[in-house]
Write an enzyme that holds these catalytic residues in place. Structure first.
Site, PDB file in Angstrom:
ATOM      1  N   CYS A  99       0.834  -1.211   0.000  1.00 40.23           N
ATOM      2  CA  CYS A  99       0.000   0.000   0.000  1.00 40.23           C
ATOM      3  C   CYS A  99       0.865   1.256   0.000  1.00 40.23           C
ATOM      4  CB  CYS A  99      -1.004  -0.047   1.148  1.00 40.23           C
ATOM      5  SG  CYS A  99      -2.465   0.939   0.837  1.00 40.23           S
ATOM      6  N   HIS A 234      -3.578  -5.422   1.595  1.00 39.13           N
ATOM      7  CA  HIS A 234      -2.787  -5.622   2.813  1.00 39.13           C
ATOM      8  C   HIS A 234      -2.769  -7.084   3.267  1.00 39.13           C
ATOM      9  CE1 HIS A 234      -2.260  -1.368   4.261  1.00 39.13           C
ATOM     10  NE2 HIS A 234      -3.213  -1.176   3.371  1.00 39.13           N
ATOM     11  N   GLU A 236      -0.740  -8.480   5.317  1.00 38.20           N
ATOM     12  CA  GLU A 236      -0.408  -8.596   6.743  1.00 38.20           C
ATOM     13  C   GLU A 236      -1.666  -8.562   7.613  1.00 38.20           C
ATOM     14  OE1 GLU A 236      -0.201  -5.959   4.958  1.00 38.20           O
ATOM     15  OE2 GLU A 236      -0.770  -4.196   6.154  1.00 38.20           O
TER      16      GLU A 236
HETATM   17  N1  LIG Z   1      -3.290   1.820   3.864  1.00 41.61           N
HETATM   18  C1  LIG Z   1      -2.382   2.600   3.241  1.00 41.61           C
HETATM   19  O1  LIG Z   1      -1.202   2.316   3.290  1.00 41.61           O
HETATM   20  C2  LIG Z   1      -2.907   3.841   2.551  1.00 41.61           C
HETATM   21  C3  LIG Z   1      -1.909   4.425   1.585  1.00 41.61           C
HETATM   22  C4  LIG Z   1      -2.176   5.894   1.286  1.00 41.61           C
HETATM   23  N2  LIG Z   1      -2.204   6.642   2.540  1.00 41.61           N
HETATM   24  C5  LIG Z   1      -3.495   6.041   0.530  1.00 41.61           C
HETATM   25  O2  LIG Z   1      -4.489   6.424   1.136  1.00 41.61           O
HETATM   26  O3  LIG Z   1      -3.565   5.743  -0.647  1.00 41.61           O
END
Ligand SMILES: NC(=O)CC[C@H](N)C(=O)O
Length: 273
Positions: A99, A234, A236
């Site tokens: 992400c 994600h 994890e």
């Molecule tokens: N969960 C995250 O890592 C979000 C990544 C980034 N802040 C976005 O909103 O795209």
């Protein structure tokens, strides 16, 4: 057996480091939470990327997503740490970005890392989702590679559909218009497209199954060399099954679909020890 050491890198705004640390630890690795300042000599205890087999950049809102998500984190790495990052790869290490970490790797130019295509412009970007909203929900990912093909997903069979949550505002994969077809063709040839967003039938279903509008429903990629990996969802968060909202009632299982990625990384890095 020698320890597999993972550097879980963070700065202000990173917010997924703890669950990422837990996923690496539960997969048998020796993770360490490291602030960027410890690697640049600006904070104690000092650390060096030389001591790690894997560099992991976790999710979050590093530097508040100011400028673009991941841009400031990447600029700070690029200004002081790029040689150490390249050395880690030259030593046979792996780099993973999830992400916000994926956004950082794209800003660094490490992804898609089309080595035989040199352009002044970045080869790819992660733009604001088509919905213009932060999209946060379970997503279904189809594994596009063969089992054993990539060090990041060797434990996952081709065509498997994984339940892995997404949570981001800037996840839309785009390429420079004039190079789009060429780059996509190269990435297909190089086997760099690892995951695609799909619907429950395993077909590419567009929004909402694709939460951001990424071209070809791409959710995760490697570089051409195959040693840098980034994905918006994600894994994890679903190392353990309790966080899997689609788990069938009464279904008893200990682990979620994200575990296979961390197991694959451990298997690859421990086999090199
Ligand atoms: N969960 C995250 O890592 C979000 C990544 C980034 N802040 C976005 O909103 O795209």
């Amino acid at each position: 057996m020698e320890l597999v050491r993972a550097c879980i890198l963070r700065i202000e705004g990173t917010n997924c480091e703890d669950e990422t640390f837990s996923a690496f630890k539960n997969a048998g690795m020796h993770p360490e939470l490291v602030h960027l300042k410890q690697l640049t000599g600006d904070a104690e205890p000092r650390r060096s990327l030389e001591d790690y087999d894997c560099l992991m950049i976790p999710g979050g809102f590093s530097s508040g997503d100011y400028v673009r998500a991941g841009a400031i984190f990447a600029a700070r790495i690029k200004s002081k740490l790029m040689n150490d990052v390249i050395d880690l790869l030259e030593r046979g290490g792996l780099i993973v970005g999830i992400c916000n970490g994926f956004q950082v790797l794209v800003e660094l130019g490490l992804l898609p890392g089309l080595d035989d295509l040199v352009t002044d412009e970045p080869q790819m970007a992660l733009h604001t989702n088509d919905s213009n909203r932060f999209e946060c929900r379970l997503t279904l990912l189809r594994h596009e590679l063969e089992e054993g093909e990539s060090p990041f997903t060797s434990r996952i069979e081709k065509g498997a559909i994984l339940r892995i949550p997404s949570a981001h505002a800037e996840g839309k994969i785009v390429f420079p218009e004039e190079f789009q077809d060429e780059y996509l063709e190269k990435m297909r040839e190089n086997r760099q497209i690892v995951f695609r967003y799909v619907n429950p039938d395993g077909e590419r279903g567009g929004y909402p199954w694709n939460p951001n509008g990424s071209i070809e429903d791409i959710a995760g990629i490697t570089n051409q060399r195959g040693d840098v990996f980034g994905m918006m969802p994600h894994p994890e968060r679903v190392f353990h099954a309790y966080n899997d909202p689609m788990r069938k009632r009464g279904e008893i299982k200990a682990y979620g679909d994200g575990k296979a990625i961390f197991d694959s990384i451990f298997e690859y890095l421990s086999s090199r020890k």
